[in-house]
Design a protein around this motif. Structure first.
Motif, PDB file in Angstrom:
ATOM      1  N   SER A   7     -21.684   2.334  -1.334  1.00 39.96           N
ATOM      2  CA  SER A   7     -21.323   0.994  -0.853  1.00 39.96           C
ATOM      3  C   SER A   7     -19.958   1.090  -0.184  1.00 39.96           C
ATOM      4  O   SER A   7     -18.938   0.723  -0.769  1.00 39.96           O
ATOM      5  CB  SER A   7     -21.291  -0.001  -2.012  1.00 39.96           C
ATOM      6  N   PRO A   8     -19.905   1.602   1.043  1.00 43.30           N
ATOM      7  CA  PRO A   8     -18.609   1.885   1.669  1.00 43.30           C
ATOM      8  C   PRO A   8     -17.737   0.661   1.869  1.00 43.30           C
ATOM      9  O   PRO A   8     -16.526   0.718   1.641  1.00 43.30           O
ATOM     10  CB  PRO A   8     -18.998   2.529   3.012  1.00 43.30           C
ATOM     11  N   GLN A   9     -18.307  -0.474   2.299  1.00 47.18           N
ATOM     12  CA  GLN A   9     -17.500  -1.670   2.526  1.00 47.18           C
ATOM     13  C   GLN A   9     -16.938  -2.209   1.211  1.00 47.18           C
ATOM     14  O   GLN A   9     -15.766  -2.607   1.141  1.00 47.18           O
ATOM     15  CB  GLN A   9     -18.335  -2.741   3.227  1.00 47.18           C
ATOM     16  N   LEU A  10     -17.760  -2.196   0.182  1.00 46.78           N
ATOM     17  CA  LEU A  10     -17.294  -2.648  -1.129  1.00 46.78           C
ATOM     18  C   LEU A  10     -16.220  -1.716  -1.670  1.00 46.78           C
ATOM     19  O   LEU A  10     -15.250  -2.154  -2.306  1.00 46.78           O
ATOM     20  CB  LEU A  10     -18.481  -2.725  -2.088  1.00 46.78           C
ATOM     21  N   LEU A  11     -16.388  -0.427  -1.422  1.00 43.15           N
ATOM     22  CA  LEU A  11     -15.403   0.551  -1.889  1.00 43.15           C
ATOM     23  C   LEU A  11     -14.057   0.331  -1.206  1.00 43.15           C
ATOM     24  O   LEU A  11     -13.000   0.376  -1.851  1.00 43.15           O
ATOM     25  CB  LEU A  11     -15.909   1.965  -1.619  1.00 43.15           C
ATOM     26  N   ILE A  12     -14.061   0.086   0.102  1.00 41.57           N
ATOM     27  CA  ILE A  12     -12.811  -0.147   0.830  1.00 41.57           C
ATOM     28  C   ILE A  12     -12.103  -1.387   0.285  1.00 41.57           C
ATOM     29  O   ILE A  12     -10.882  -1.382   0.048  1.00 41.57           O
ATOM     30  CB  ILE A  12     -13.098  -0.288   2.336  1.00 41.57           C
ATOM     31  N   ALA A  13     -12.858  -2.465   0.088  1.00 39.82           N
ATOM     32  CA  ALA A  13     -12.257  -3.696  -0.431  1.00 39.82           C
ATOM     33  C   ALA A  13     -11.680  -3.477  -1.825  1.00 39.82           C
ATOM     34  O   ALA A  13     -10.573  -3.947  -2.132  1.00 39.82           O
ATOM     35  CB  ALA A  13     -13.302  -4.814  -0.447  1.00 39.82           C
ATOM     36  N   HIS A  14     -12.400  -2.767  -2.666  1.00 38.42           N
ATOM     37  CA  HIS A  14     -11.939  -2.535  -4.039  1.00 38.42           C
ATOM     38  C   HIS A  14     -10.676  -1.674  -4.062  1.00 38.42           C
ATOM     39  O   HIS A  14      -9.736  -1.958  -4.818  1.00 38.42           O
ATOM     40  CB  HIS A  14     -13.063  -1.863  -4.831  1.00 38.42           C
ATOM     41  N   ARG A  15     -10.636  -0.637  -3.237  1.00 35.10           N
ATOM     42  CA  ARG A  15      -9.491   0.267  -3.243  1.00 35.10           C
ATOM     43  C   ARG A  15      -8.223  -0.424  -2.750  1.00 35.10           C
ATOM     44  O   ARG A  15      -7.167  -0.355  -3.392  1.00 35.10           O
ATOM     45  CB  ARG A  15      -9.791   1.498  -2.378  1.00 35.10           C
ATOM     46  N   TRP A  16      -8.336  -1.091  -1.614  1.00 34.68           N
ATOM     47  CA  TRP A  16      -7.129  -1.689  -1.031  1.00 34.68           C
ATOM     48  C   TRP A  16      -6.664  -2.917  -1.813  1.00 34.68           C
ATOM     49  O   TRP A  16      -5.460  -3.136  -1.980  1.00 34.68           O
ATOM     50  CB  TRP A  16      -7.367  -2.044   0.431  1.00 34.68           C
ATOM     51  N   LEU A  17      -7.617  -3.717  -2.288  1.00 35.69           N
ATOM     52  CA  LEU A  17      -7.213  -4.871  -3.084  1.00 35.69           C
ATOM     53  C   LEU A  17      -6.637  -4.433  -4.419  1.00 35.69           C
ATOM     54  O   LEU A  17      -5.700  -5.058  -4.943  1.00 35.69           O
ATOM     55  CB  LEU A  17      -8.415  -5.795  -3.290  1.00 35.69           C
ATOM     56  N   GLY A  18      -7.169  -3.357  -4.985  1.00 39.39           N
ATOM     57  CA  GLY A  18      -6.609  -2.829  -6.224  1.00 39.39           C
ATOM     58  C   GLY A  18      -5.193  -2.311  -6.033  1.00 39.39           C
ATOM     59  O   GLY A  18      -4.322  -2.503  -6.895  1.00 39.39           O
ATOM     60  N   THR A  19      -4.940  -1.664  -4.902  1.00 37.02           N
ATOM     61  CA  THR A  19      -3.589  -1.201  -4.602  1.00 37.02           C
ATOM     62  C   THR A  19      -2.638  -2.384  -4.424  1.00 37.02           C
ATOM     63  O   THR A  19      -1.502  -2.375  -4.927  1.00 37.02           O
ATOM     64  CB  THR A  19      -3.602  -0.340  -3.335  1.00 37.02           C
ATOM     65  N   ALA A  20      -3.101  -3.410  -3.692  1.00 35.15           N
ATOM     66  CA  ALA A  20      -2.275  -4.606  -3.510  1.00 35.15           C
ATOM     67  C   ALA A  20      -1.999  -5.294  -4.838  1.00 35.15           C
ATOM     68  O   ALA A  20      -0.890  -5.805  -5.066  1.00 35.15           O
ATOM     69  CB  ALA A  20      -2.973  -5.569  -2.548  1.00 35.15           C
ATOM     70  N   ALA A  21      -2.993  -5.305  -5.732  1.00 34.63           N
ATOM     71  CA  ALA A  21      -2.797  -5.925  -7.044  1.00 34.63           C
ATOM     72  C   ALA A  21      -1.722  -5.188  -7.842  1.00 34.63           C
ATOM     73  O   ALA A  21      -0.894  -5.815  -8.526  1.00 34.63           O
ATOM     74  CB  ALA A  21      -4.116  -5.938  -7.808  1.00 34.63           C
ATOM     75  N   ALA A  22      -1.725  -3.857  -7.771  1.00 33.70           N
ATOM     76  CA  ALA A  22      -0.711  -3.092  -8.499  1.00 33.70           C
ATOM     77  C   ALA A  22       0.690  -3.417  -7.990  1.00 33.70           C
ATOM     78  O   ALA A  22       1.632  -3.613  -8.782  1.00 33.70           O
ATOM     79  CB  ALA A  22      -0.998  -1.595  -8.368  1.00 33.70           C
ATOM     80  N   VAL A  23       0.853  -3.495  -6.666  1.00 36.23           N
ATOM     81  CA  VAL A  23       2.159  -3.834  -6.087  1.00 36.23           C
ATOM     82  C   VAL A  23       2.567  -5.248  -6.489  1.00 36.23           C
ATOM     83  O   VAL A  23       3.719  -5.508  -6.857  1.00 36.23           O
ATOM     84  CB  VAL A  23       2.111  -3.688  -4.556  1.00 36.23           C
ATOM     85  N   TRP A  24       1.612  -6.174  -6.428  1.00 35.54           N
ATOM     86  CA  TRP A  24       1.897  -7.578  -6.786  1.00 35.54           C
ATOM     87  C   TRP A  24       2.336  -7.692  -8.240  1.00 35.54           C
ATOM     88  O   TRP A  24       3.277  -8.418  -8.572  1.00 35.54           O
ATOM     89  CB  TRP A  24       0.657  -8.425  -6.534  1.00 35.54           C
ATOM     90  N   LEU A  25       1.665  -6.964  -9.123  1.00 31.96           N
ATOM     91  CA  LEU A  25       1.990  -7.050 -10.547  1.00 31.96           C
ATOM     92  C   LEU A  25       3.358  -6.461 -10.850  1.00 31.96           C
ATOM     93  O   LEU A  25       4.081  -6.967 -11.716  1.00 31.96           O
ATOM     94  CB  LEU A  25       0.905  -6.339 -11.363  1.00 31.96           C
ATOM     95  N   VAL A  26       3.713  -5.387 -10.168  1.00 28.50           N
ATOM     96  CA  VAL A  26       5.038  -4.799 -10.377  1.00 28.50           C
ATOM     97  C   VAL A  26       6.120  -5.787  -9.950  1.00 28.50           C
ATOM     98  O   VAL A  26       7.120  -5.998 -10.662  1.00 28.50           O
ATOM     99  CB  VAL A  26       5.161  -3.473  -9.603  1.00 28.50           C
ATOM    100  N   PHE A  27       5.947  -6.428  -8.787  1.00 27.46           N
ATOM    101  CA  PHE A  27       6.919  -7.420  -8.319  1.00 27.46           C
ATOM    102  C   PHE A  27       6.997  -8.604  -9.279  1.00 27.46           C
ATOM    103  O   PHE A  27       8.085  -9.111  -9.585  1.00 27.46           O
ATOM    104  CB  PHE A  27       6.533  -7.895  -6.919  1.00 27.46           C
ATOM    105  N   THR A  28       5.829  -9.028  -9.783  1.00 24.43           N
ATOM    106  CA  THR A  28       5.802 -10.139 -10.734  1.00 24.43           C
ATOM    107  C   THR A  28       6.516  -9.776 -12.032  1.00 24.43           C
ATOM    108  O   THR A  28       7.249 -10.600 -12.603  1.00 24.43           O
ATOM    109  CB  THR A  28       4.345 -10.532 -11.031  1.00 24.43           C
ATOM    110  N   ALA A  29       6.314  -8.550 -12.510  1.00 24.99           N
ATOM    111  CA  ALA A  29       6.976  -8.118 -13.743  1.00 24.99           C
ATOM    112  C   ALA A  29       8.496  -8.124 -13.585  1.00 24.99           C
ATOM    113  O   ALA A  29       9.230  -8.487 -14.519  1.00 24.99           O
ATOM    114  CB  ALA A  29       6.492  -6.727 -14.135  1.00 24.99           C
ATOM    115  N   VAL A  30       8.985  -7.731 -12.405  1.00 27.98           N
ATOM    116  CA  VAL A  30      10.425  -7.762 -12.160  1.00 27.98           C
ATOM    117  C   VAL A  30      10.942  -9.201 -12.195  1.00 27.98           C
ATOM    118  O   VAL A  30      11.988  -9.497 -12.797  1.00 27.98           O
ATOM    119  CB  VAL A  30      10.749  -7.097 -10.811  1.00 27.98           C
TER     120      VAL A  30
END
Length: 293
Positions: free
Chosen positions: A225-248
């Motif tokens: 599922s290439p399109q689903l995989l792309i969405a999951h990977r990039w959104l997961g990366t964005a979520a990690a960045v967002w959570l780090v900023f939120t924790a700060v």
């Protein structure tokens, strides 16, 4: 009396002569070569993306015509157990081959042949079928897991840690969101220590989870599922960045002793993004209809 004895002897002779004939006819009946049928389906429908002549086959899976190697790959096939085999799951969903592939999707009859092949133990094609397949060239040797380069083996092994870690940031972020909603309900302007603990630990866990997720996909997982995989990977990366900023920001609020609306907005958005990433991951692993009511 003599006629009765003669009739009995003739009947026994006819019966004795008839049985070998039946056995011979039965022994000459054609035996289904289900391995040859599956190999023919793979050659027609799958070799365009996973064939041995491709320089870069999709998902690093270029030996679809080598049934023995496919059957020995536990990430693809578990002989005698179609429902536990990733190959059958992708075929049953219609994800492999995709409907927009050059040769079209599999028919229900072809899908059933693949299911029956796995249920029969995933046998190899007969030598006759291998010799008569003129459209298939000799396949180059594909390295097994133990024959891979150490760097590639490390990548594949580290990628599997994604499956072990992903539950921690999901649970911790959701817990932080619930604790913050409780503070809002109680109209408590003081930052919660529970929120601080959960969001800090969740953000720390999200970093390796996202990194290992990229390695897990690099090893070929989720390519159905290439399109689903792309969405999951990039959104997961964005979520990690967002959570780090939120924790700060949560840490700064805690030091000031007052919860700000900005931090609450960041927390709620972090919860929503994390839930969406988890949902996409569930679809990637279990199919797009896994949460259908």
């Amino acid at each position: 009396m003599k006629k009765w004895w003669l009739s009995a002897a003739v009947s026994l002779a006819v019966f004795a002569g008839f049985r070998p004939g039946v056995a011979k006819a039965q022994s000459g009946a054609p035996v289904q070569d289900i391995g040859g049928e599956v190999r023919g389906i793979f050659a027609t429908k799958c070799a365009g993306c996973h064939g041995p002549d491709l320089a870069k086959p999709k998902g690093r899976f270029g030996y679809v015509l080598d049934l023995r190697r496919v059957a020995e790959n536990p990430e693809m096939v578990i002989p005698l157990q179609p429902t536990e085999s990733e190959l059958w799951v992708l075929v049953q969903r219609g994800e492999m081959p995709p409907s927009d592939s050059p040769h079209g999707a599999l028919t229900p009859e072809q899908k059933e042949v693949i299911r029956a092949w796995i249920a029969a133990g995933a046998p190899d094609a007969s030598p006759v079928a291998l010799e008569s397949s003129s459209s298939v060239r000799s396949e180059p040797p594909i390295p097994t897991l133990m024959e891979m380069a150490p760097a590639e083996r490390i990548v594949r092994w580290l990628g599997k840690l994604h499956l072990l870690l992903l539950h921690f940031p999901i649970a911790l972020v959701l817990a932080a969101g619930l604790a913050e909603l409780l503070s809002v309900w109680q109209r408590n302007p003081t930052p919660s220590e529970s929120v601080r603990f959960c969001i800090s630990l969740g953000a720390l866990a999200a970093i390796p989870t996202a990194a290992f997720g990229w390695l897990h996909a690099e090893a070929g997982n989720g390519t159905g599922s290439p399109q689903l995989l792309i969405a999951h990977r990039w959104l997961g990366t964005a979520a990690a960045v967002w959570l780090v900023f939120t924790a700060v920001c949560v840490e700064l609020d805690t030091r000031r002793g007052v919860r700000s609306r900005r931090v609450r907005f960041l927390l709620m958005c972090g919860v929503l993004i994390t839930a969406l990433v988890a949902h996409l991951g569930g679809q990637l692993a279990n199919g797009e209809d896994f949460f259908t009511y």
